[in-house]
Design a protein around this motif. Structure first.
Motif, PDB file in Angstrom:
ATOM      1  N   PRO A 215      18.314  -1.387   9.589  1.00 29.64           N
ATOM      2  CA  PRO A 215      17.536  -0.140   9.506  1.00 29.64           C
ATOM      3  C   PRO A 215      16.033  -0.414   9.552  1.00 29.64           C
ATOM      4  CG  PRO A 215      19.288  -0.163   7.868  1.00 29.64           C
ATOM      5  CD  PRO A 215      19.245  -1.533   8.449  1.00 29.64           C
ATOM      6  N   ALA A 216      15.326   0.446  10.250  1.00 31.43           N
ATOM      7  CA  ALA A 216      13.871   0.294  10.336  1.00 31.43           C
ATOM      8  C   ALA A 216      13.248   0.443   8.955  1.00 31.43           C
ATOM      9  CB  ALA A 216      13.296   1.335  11.285  1.00 31.43           C
ATOM     10  N   PRO A 217      12.279  -0.391   8.615  1.00 26.80           N
ATOM     11  CA  PRO A 217      11.631  -0.261   7.302  1.00 26.80           C
ATOM     12  C   PRO A 217      10.845   1.037   7.206  1.00 26.80           C
ATOM     13  CG  PRO A 217      10.430  -1.820   8.687  1.00 26.80           C
ATOM     14  CD  PRO A 217      11.695  -1.484   9.422  1.00 26.80           C
ATOM     15  N   LYS A 218      10.765   1.569   5.999  1.00 26.36           N
ATOM     16  CA  LYS A 218       9.955   2.748   5.713  1.00 26.36           C
ATOM     17  C   LYS A 218       8.963   2.409   4.608  1.00 26.36           C
ATOM     18  CE  LYS A 218      13.464   6.203   6.952  1.00 26.36           C
ATOM     19  NZ  LYS A 218      14.256   7.369   6.469  1.00 26.36           N
ATOM     20  N   GLN A 219       7.819   3.081   4.643  1.00 27.61           N
ATOM     21  CA  GLN A 219       6.830   2.851   3.598  1.00 27.61           C
ATOM     22  C   GLN A 219       7.378   3.334   2.261  1.00 27.61           C
ATOM     23  OE1 GLN A 219       2.889   4.247   4.522  1.00 27.61           O
ATOM     24  NE2 GLN A 219       2.204   4.062   2.402  1.00 27.61           N
ATOM     25  N   PHE A 220       7.127   2.555   1.219  1.00 24.50           N
ATOM     26  CA  PHE A 220       7.635   2.884  -0.107  1.00 24.50           C
ATOM     27  C   PHE A 220       6.837   4.020  -0.733  1.00 24.50           C
ATOM     28  CE2 PHE A 220       8.657  -1.585   0.634  1.00 24.50           C
ATOM     29  CZ  PHE A 220      10.038  -1.547   0.449  1.00 24.50           C
ATOM     30  N   THR A 221       7.512   4.792  -1.551  1.00 23.93           N
ATOM     31  CA  THR A 221       6.825   5.854  -2.283  1.00 23.93           C
ATOM     32  C   THR A 221       6.113   5.257  -3.497  1.00 23.93           C
ATOM     33  OG1 THR A 221       8.714   6.320  -3.723  1.00 23.93           O
ATOM     34  CG2 THR A 221       8.645   7.468  -1.599  1.00 23.93           C
ATOM     35  N   VAL A 222       5.194   6.013  -4.052  1.00 22.70           N
ATOM     36  CA  VAL A 222       4.502   5.583  -5.265  1.00 22.70           C
ATOM     37  C   VAL A 222       5.512   5.378  -6.390  1.00 22.70           C
ATOM     38  CG1 VAL A 222       2.856   6.286  -7.052  1.00 22.70           C
ATOM     39  CG2 VAL A 222       2.319   6.660  -4.638  1.00 22.70           C
ATOM     40  N   GLU A 223       6.515   6.255  -6.456  1.00 24.96           N
ATOM     41  CA  GLU A 223       7.537   6.148  -7.497  1.00 24.96           C
ATOM     42  C   GLU A 223       8.322   4.853  -7.351  1.00 24.96           C
ATOM     43  OE1 GLU A 223       6.043  10.057  -7.228  1.00 24.96           O
ATOM     44  OE2 GLU A 223       7.003   8.876  -5.624  1.00 24.96           O
ATOM     45  N   GLN A 224       8.662   4.491  -6.140  1.00 28.79           N
ATOM     46  CA  GLN A 224       9.394   3.237  -5.916  1.00 28.79           C
ATOM     47  C   GLN A 224       8.545   2.033  -6.320  1.00 28.79           C
ATOM     48  OE1 GLN A 224      10.389   3.952  -1.729  1.00 28.79           O
ATOM     49  NE2 GLN A 224      12.560   3.774  -2.260  1.00 28.79           N
ATOM     50  N   LEU A 225       7.295   2.019  -5.930  1.00 29.76           N
ATOM     51  CA  LEU A 225       6.421   0.891  -6.255  1.00 29.76           C
ATOM     52  C   LEU A 225       6.190   0.790  -7.760  1.00 29.76           C
ATOM     53  CD1 LEU A 225       3.824   1.235  -3.353  1.00 29.76           C
ATOM     54  CD2 LEU A 225       5.632  -0.476  -3.556  1.00 29.76           C
ATOM     55  N   ASN A 226       6.034   1.924  -8.407  1.00 28.96           N
ATOM     56  CA  ASN A 226       5.812   1.906  -9.857  1.00 28.96           C
ATOM     57  C   ASN A 226       7.071   1.568 -10.647  1.00 28.96           C
ATOM     58  OD1 ASN A 226       3.037   2.348 -10.239  1.00 28.96           O
ATOM     59  ND2 ASN A 226       3.254   4.534  -9.851  1.00 28.96           N
ATOM     60  N   SER A 227       8.221   1.607  -9.985  1.00 25.28           N
ATOM     61  CA  SER A 227       9.468   1.235 -10.672  1.00 25.28           C
ATOM     62  C   SER A 227       9.615  -0.275 -10.819  1.00 25.28           C
ATOM     63  CB  SER A 227      10.678   1.784  -9.907  1.00 25.28           C
ATOM     64  OG  SER A 227      10.898   1.068  -8.696  1.00 25.28           O
ATOM     65  N   ILE A 228       8.765  -1.035 -10.119  1.00 25.93           N
ATOM     66  CA  ILE A 228       8.816  -2.501 -10.175  1.00 25.93           C
ATOM     67  C   ILE A 228       7.949  -2.966 -11.342  1.00 25.93           C
ATOM     68  CG2 ILE A 228       8.335  -4.643  -8.931  1.00 25.93           C
ATOM     69  CD1 ILE A 228       8.601  -3.010  -6.325  1.00 25.93           C
ATOM     70  N   HIS A 229       8.528  -3.718 -12.249  1.00 24.40           N
ATOM     71  CA  HIS A 229       7.798  -4.135 -13.458  1.00 24.40           C
ATOM     72  C   HIS A 229       7.400  -5.611 -13.446  1.00 24.40           C
ATOM     73  CE1 HIS A 229       8.517  -0.225 -15.176  1.00 24.40           C
ATOM     74  NE2 HIS A 229       9.814  -0.348 -14.973  1.00 24.40           N
ATOM     75  N   ALA A 230       7.857  -6.360 -12.445  1.00 26.83           N
ATOM     76  CA  ALA A 230       7.468  -7.768 -12.353  1.00 26.83           C
ATOM     77  C   ALA A 230       5.995  -7.874 -11.969  1.00 26.83           C
ATOM     78  CB  ALA A 230       8.326  -8.477 -11.305  1.00 26.83           C
ATOM     79  N   PRO A 231       5.291  -8.922 -12.419  1.00 25.56           N
ATOM     80  CA  PRO A 231       3.902  -9.139 -11.980  1.00 25.56           C
ATOM     81  C   PRO A 231       3.845  -9.312 -10.462  1.00 25.56           C
ATOM     82  CG  PRO A 231       4.485 -10.585 -13.812  1.00 25.56           C
ATOM     83  CD  PRO A 231       5.760  -9.971 -13.344  1.00 25.56           C
ATOM     84  N   ILE A 232       2.826  -8.719  -9.846  1.00 24.37           N
ATOM     85  CA  ILE A 232       2.710  -8.735  -8.383  1.00 24.37           C
ATOM     86  C   ILE A 232       1.322  -9.215  -7.971  1.00 24.37           C
ATOM     87  CG2 ILE A 232       2.786  -7.338  -6.273  1.00 24.37           C
ATOM     88  CD1 ILE A 232       4.571  -5.357  -7.750  1.00 24.37           C
ATOM     89  N   LEU A 233       1.288 -10.140  -7.004  1.00 20.09           N
ATOM     90  CA  LEU A 233       0.044 -10.548  -6.348  1.00 20.09           C
ATOM     91  C   LEU A 233       0.133 -10.115  -4.885  1.00 20.09           C
ATOM     92  CD1 LEU A 233      -2.653 -12.108  -6.057  1.00 20.09           C
ATOM     93  CD2 LEU A 233      -1.279 -14.160  -5.592  1.00 20.09           C
ATOM     94  N   VAL A 234      -0.869  -9.342  -4.441  1.00 17.00           N
ATOM     95  CA  VAL A 234      -0.918  -8.886  -3.048  1.00 17.00           C
ATOM     96  C   VAL A 234      -2.202  -9.409  -2.420  1.00 17.00           C
ATOM     97  CG1 VAL A 234      -0.759  -6.919  -1.495  1.00 17.00           C
ATOM     98  CG2 VAL A 234       0.165  -6.736  -3.820  1.00 17.00           C
ATOM     99  N   ILE A 235      -2.059 -10.107  -1.291  1.00 17.78           N
ATOM    100  CA  ILE A 235      -3.228 -10.576  -0.544  1.00 17.78           C
ATOM    101  C   ILE A 235      -3.191  -9.920   0.833  1.00 17.78           C
ATOM    102  CG2 ILE A 235      -4.466 -12.553   0.400  1.00 17.78           C
ATOM    103  CD1 ILE A 235      -3.119 -14.288  -1.724  1.00 17.78           C
ATOM    104  N   PHE A 236      -4.194  -9.096   1.112  1.00 20.12           N
ATOM    105  CA  PHE A 236      -4.300  -8.441   2.413  1.00 20.12           C
ATOM    106  C   PHE A 236      -5.231  -9.235   3.321  1.00 20.12           C
ATOM    107  CE2 PHE A 236      -3.519  -4.834  -0.528  1.00 20.12           C
ATOM    108  CZ  PHE A 236      -2.324  -4.375   0.016  1.00 20.12           C
ATOM    109  N   ALA A 237      -4.948  -9.177   4.616  1.00 15.66           N
ATOM    110  CA  ALA A 237      -5.787  -9.848   5.607  1.00 15.66           C
ATOM    111  C   ALA A 237      -6.827  -8.868   6.128  1.00 15.66           C
ATOM    112  CB  ALA A 237      -4.926 -10.371   6.753  1.00 15.66           C
TER     113      ALA A 237
END
Length: 292
Positions: A215-237
């Motif tokens: 299935p083609a990926p879809k952008q996550f909702t704010v609710e989905q992203l906020n449901s993740i409780h693990a520490p996250i590091l994001v590096i954008f180019a």
């Protein structure tokens, strides 16, 4: 059946020869696994034997374990490293059953971690691999110690028109090879693509001659992203053609305070290969600061 596969056996054999050549540039794996899941067999490599919580690598679209050649040796200085070829992508994993939705795309990752007997793991993904990491975290958070994503596609921002154009040039069979090479250079910030480099050729074959049926990926909702409780590091180019990194940064920082997000202005979407030492140092700094 709706199964991801190479368009011909001839192309598949050419891919396998390049894959095995590219793997020679990586450290020798301590173990190699072919893990049966509900949706196919997943190839996994284990590098290192120090113990502790390992890092599990998720490759980008049309890529596989060899793409991590610039990073694995450095990451092994502090952690054991596992790398798998994503199911439904060109590599040594073999899809056997249709993957119909995003939860099923996450379910095979859960099968892999269960059979590897990993009670905790740090997840590190680039591009579409970053999307796959986040998708897994949305549905199955149990084993996740932390998440690191490098210029993740369609996680914090929509696709740009540039990446849509790149996809057309890279995948349509009638596009001249010269254009295809120029598009690969474009996504890499203008760097010349070495036609003799086995990893680059693997990705080129994967884009052109492998049919993806997941299935083609879809952008996550704010609710989905906020449901993740693990520490996250994001590096954008900063030079990414995949999305507007400045807008993606704003959205990432708007989430809960367990997200660290930053833009590296000089990096293109090929960030892991352009700045391997810097990536490894940043990952180690992030992981060493966690309380687990």
């Amino acid at each position: 059946m709706e199964i991801s596969q190479f368009k011909s056996e001839e192309v598949h054999q050419k891919f396998l020869a390049l894959y095995h050549d590219a793997m020679k540039k990586l450290p020798i794996p301590q173990d190699t696994f072919d893990i049966n899941t509900a949706y196919g067999t997943v190839r996994v490599y284990r590098f290192g034997n120090r113990g502790g919580i390992p890092i599990l690598l998720f490759s980008g679209r049309a890529a596989s374990t060899p793409m991590w050649e610039p990073n694995i040796t450095g990451l092994l200085k502090t952690h054991d490293v596992y790398s798998m070829d994503l199911l439904g992508e060109p590599g040594l994993s073999i899809q056997t059953n249709p993957i119909k939705d995003h939860k099923q795309q996450a379910a095979w990752v859960e099968d892999v971690l269960m059979q590897l007997n990993l009670t905790k793991v740090h997840l590190l993904g680039v591009s579409f691999g970053g999307w796959t990491v986040v998708n897994y975290a949305v549905y199955y958070p149990k084993y996740i110690a932390s998440i690191i994503v490098l210029d993740p596609a369609l996680v914090f921002a929509p696709f740009s028109l540039k990446i849509i154009l790149f996809s057309l040039i890279a995948t349509l069979p009638f596009v001249p090879e010269y254009w295809r090479k120029k598009s690969m250079s474009w996504i890499s910030g203008g760097a010349e693509v070495d036609s003799k480099n086995s990893t680059s050729r693997l990705i080129s074959i994967g884009l052109k001659d492998f049919t993806i049926k997941t299935p083609a990926p879809k952008q996550f909702t704010v609710e989905q992203l906020n449901s993740i409780h693990a520490p996250i590091l994001v590096i954008f180019a900063g030079k990414s053609i995949v999305h507007d990194s400045a807008k993606a940064l704003v959205r990432a920082k708007s989430l809960s305070n367990h997200v660290e997000a930053e833009v590296w202005p000089a990096a293109s979407h090929a960030i892991n290969g352009e700045f391997p030492n810097e990536i490894n140092e940043r990952v180690n700094k992030f992981l060493s600061g966690l309380t687990l």
